[in-house]
Enzyme design. Structure first.
Site, PDB file in Angstrom:
ATOM      1  N   VAL A 195       0.850  -1.203   0.000  1.00  0.00           N
ATOM      2  CA  VAL A 195       0.000   0.000   0.000  1.00  0.00           C
ATOM      3  C   VAL A 195       0.878   1.243   0.000  1.00  0.00           C
ATOM      4  O   VAL A 195       0.602   2.225  -0.704  1.00  0.00           O
ATOM      5  CB  VAL A 195      -0.953  -0.008   1.206  1.00  0.00           C
ATOM      6  CG1 VAL A 195      -1.727   1.306   1.284  1.00  0.00           C
ATOM      7  CG2 VAL A 195      -1.923  -1.187   1.112  1.00  0.00           C
TER       8      VAL A 195
ATOM      9  N   PRO B 148      10.614   0.443   9.614  1.00  0.00           N
ATOM     10  CA  PRO B 148      11.835  -0.354   9.778  1.00  0.00           C
ATOM     11  C   PRO B 148      12.206  -1.015   8.454  1.00  0.00           C
ATOM     12  O   PRO B 148      11.341  -1.299   7.613  1.00  0.00           O
ATOM     13  CB  PRO B 148      11.449  -1.406  10.828  1.00  0.00           C
ATOM     14  CG  PRO B 148      10.200  -0.894  11.456  1.00  0.00           C
ATOM     15  CD  PRO B 148       9.511  -0.047  10.454  1.00  0.00           C
TER      16      PRO B 148
ATOM     17  N   GLY C 117      10.296  -4.002   7.104  1.00  0.00           N
ATOM     18  CA  GLY C 117       8.931  -3.858   6.574  1.00  0.00           C
ATOM     19  C   GLY C 117       8.858  -3.303   5.172  1.00  0.00           C
ATOM     20  O   GLY C 117       7.764  -3.017   4.671  1.00  0.00           O
TER      21      GLY C 117
ATOM     22  N   ASP D 297      -7.631   1.431   4.825  1.00  0.00           N
ATOM     23  CA  ASP D 297      -8.654   0.426   5.153  1.00  0.00           C
ATOM     24  C   ASP D 297      -9.534   0.815   6.335  1.00  0.00           C
ATOM     25  O   ASP D 297     -10.260  -0.034   6.870  1.00  0.00           O
ATOM     26  CB  ASP D 297      -8.015  -0.944   5.435  1.00  0.00           C
ATOM     27  CG  ASP D 297      -7.366  -1.530   4.198  1.00  0.00           C
ATOM     28  OD1 ASP D 297      -7.884  -1.265   3.095  1.00  0.00           O
ATOM     29  OD2 ASP D 297      -6.352  -2.230   4.322  1.00  0.00           O
TER      30      ASP D 297
END
Length: 483
Positions: free
Chosen positions: A36, A56, A59, A119
């Site tokens: 995303v 981080p 990720g 979301d």
């Protein structure tokens, strides 16, 4: 209540305020480094935002890593801390951690920082819309967070309906507007400028403006704008053709297919829409002729004088070519399958024009399919012979001897059913071999009539079968039909 208030429609609420938000140079905080986040980076960089990415290293996706390496974003290698919101103009979260996303969203609300929480529609001050980009053109579709996939589908459908390279057209229109201001710089005449440019857009339409892409060089554009200036000064709007470079004449032989407008090719549809002159067979259905936007001439009926009719069609085409037009010779079926297309190619070639060919689906193959007749079928039929019931100057065809594994397809046969029946029996075709007549194949008025060779002519008479009709003879007729 006034009369004006009586006629006003009620305003439908529940939507969003659709804006083109200028974020060039603004500091936008993006929390998260997954898929995303990668999408958000693209959207923000299109608008030239300054992106601070907090995530981080563990990720980050490969795409986001690449953006960092290309220095498209400013990266902070750690998890979010509250102080990250200091001195930012906007915040986007793209985290799998739902609770943390909500917490960040609430912090933004407290600080009056516009926020989008992925979301979580209720926590979003704005949504990202499904976007089509073509240069300066941005087309966006929003479902207000209720159906992102549906928004994508709507966006694709809308974008496909636009002329190709519309972004380039918009850039040319932008340069034209600047020229108009040079031609009439006075502020008091701004209304005249805007009215004229508006009239240009309305008269040419999207398709007409799309033809501005025919101006391929700066010199061609300067010459076109010089012509437009003459019309502007007298307050007139010219047809688009008046300002475009003169095109080389072109003749295209287009196959119109068996009759169903959905069975012509995409290329055939485009060429019919773009042509200056279309010269058409009489058998072309009106639904296909409706695609023509230029001049349309349809073959006139000359009873028993097909050669005279053909000559007139060819001279119509030649007349258009000599006037520098883009000419289409529209033929039923496929131009090179009993359509005299080869003869027309030689005719035009002798006069200095080499036709472009656009194939069409021939009724020789679409008609059997409409009647559920596989012209080839393992163990039943391994050969297809296509012939015509009317040869050169009305001669009869040279029909083959009977072969039990052959499928015979005869075009233009209905007017000679009796003669063809006798000839086939002479060629050793069994009287009980199955046959099929398909009238107006692939059209709403299509009729399919099965019979046998010994009843071929009487079937035409009793059922009043009219041209265009295709005749199929052979055992393939009964493979998928219970006859």
């Amino acid at each position: 209540m006034s009369k004006q208030q009586d006629v006003l429609e009620p305003i439908q609420g529940g939507g969003s305020l659709i804006l083109a938000y200028q974020v060039a140079g603004k500091r936008v905080l993006l929390v998260g480094g997954g898929n995303v986040a990668a999408q958000r980076i693209v959207s923000l960089k299109i608008a030239d935002a300054h992106i601070i990415l907090v995530s981080p290293a563990s990720g980050l996706t490969k795409e986001v890593q690449c953006r960092i390496e290309n220095k498209e974003v400013e990266w902070v290698d750690r998890k979010f801390v509250d102080q990250d919101l200091d001195n930012v103009d906007m915040c986007l979260t793209a985290l799998d951690d739902h609770e943390e996303s909500l917490r960040i969203g609430q912090l933004c609300r407290e600080r009056r920082i516009p926020v989008n929480v992925a979301d979580v529609p209720p926590m979003c001050d704005f949504y990202f819309m499904s976007q089509h980009r073509d240069g300066p053109l941005q087309l966006a579709v929003s479902t207000n967070g209720q159906g992102p996939k549906l928004a994508n589908m709507i966006r694709v459908t809308a974008a496909e309906s636009l002329p190709p390279q519309l972004g380039c057209v918009i850039e040319k229109m932008g340069r034209l507007r600047a020229k108009v201001r040079e031609w009439e710089p006075s502020m008091k005449n701004s209304g005249k400028r805007m009215t004229w440019v508006t009239q240009i857009c309305e008269k040419w339409g999207l398709k007409g403006m799309g033809r501005l892409n025919e101006l391929r060089t700066e010199q061609e554009e300067r010459e076109a704008f010089a012509k437009l200036k003459e019309f502007f000064l007298i307050g007139s709007v010219p047809p688009i053709e008046k300002i475009l470079p003169r095109k080389q004449p072109r003749i295209t032989l287009v196959g119109g297919g068996p009759g169903d407008p959905e069975l012509i090719t995409v290329k055939a549809k485009r060429i019919l829409e773009e042509a200056d002159l279309v010269v058409s067979d009489r058998l072309i259905p009106s639904q296909i002729l409706d695609l023509v936007q230029g001049e349309l001439r349809i073959a006139r009926k000359y009873a028993g004088k097909s050669d005279e009719a053909q000559d007139e069609l060819m001279h119509w085409c030649l007349e258009g070519l000599e006037q520098g037009k883009q000419v289409v010779r529209l033929k039923i079926g496929d131009p090179l399958i009993f359509g005299r297309g080869g003869e027309e190619i030689l005719w035009f070639r002798e006069r200095g024009y080499e036709p472009e060919l656009v194939p069409g689906i021939s009724s020789a193959f679409s008609a059997p399919m409409a009647a559920k007749i596989p012209v080839t079928f393992r163990g039943v039929c391994d050969q297809v012979i296509v012939t015509t019931g009317r040869g050169t100057k009305g001669s009869m065809p040279d029909l083959p001897l009977f072969g039990s594994t052959q499928t015979l397809v005869v075009l233009m046969a209905v007017g000679r059913a009796s003669e063809l029946q006798s000839m086939l029996i002479d060629r050793q075709y069994p009287p009980d071999v199955p046959i099929c007549w398909i009238e107006n194949s692939n059209c709403p008025e299509e009729r399919v009539l099965f019979s046998t060779l010994d009843k071929m002519a009487i079937t035409v008479e009793e059922n009043d079968i009219k041209a265009p009709a295709v005749l199929i003879v052979g055992h393939s007729t009964s493979v998928l039909n219970n006859i």
